[in-house]
Design an enzyme around this catalytic site. Sequence first.
Site: not given
Length: 229
Positions: A71, A73, A84, A194
């Site tokens: 989702d 920031y 990202f 991740h």
Amino acid sequence: MPNNDNPIKLSDSWLNLIGDEFDKPYMQQLKAFLQAEKAAGKQILPKGGLWFNALNSTPFENVKVVILGQDPYPTPGHAHGLCFSVLPDVKPLPKSLLNINKELSDDLGVENHHCGYLQPWAEQGVLLLNAVLTVEAHHSNSHQNHGWEQFTDAIIRVINDQKEHCVFILWGSYAQKKGAFIDRQRHLVLEAPHPSPLSAYRGFFGSRPFSKANAYLQAHKLPPINWQL
């Protein structure tokens, strides 16, 4: 959601493929949820005109690589609709993005430590898609399980079914579960931990997704991505 009275627009490239999703009950429920959040005075990120920025920046016909995020920031001024990625003036960069840049440097010698604005990737065919397209400011994951996941599943399915030789980059268990249905015979799926500081040293570093993606694209007579920002 897209309509004649709303500035939140989705390009025809995608609307022609997934426009029916907007008429489904889950999307009406999502719209009601977002309206209620706004009416309650909560700040929704990114700003409305950028909710579909990933799709509008990377038309369906241009998609070559898909990177799945979770989702946006939750820090105001950071998110702009690409997973990202942060807006050009954001400093310091989020830690996950710093680790992405480190792996890119180790993988291809590309130095992007100065920048976290990934819009040039999107414009080359890298769909930077979050599973959930909005978030309440300062509250990570606050808009999960309200319908966005079903919408983004539809996006992944249409890529999976109607394109060939795409690269899906799935970082972390969340993205890997979401992409479990992708046809591995038809597309390349690259999985790794991740890039967050909690997990990057468990196998994200050294996974070389950028060179692997380009090698696959070139093997199928497709232009590689220039990852330099």
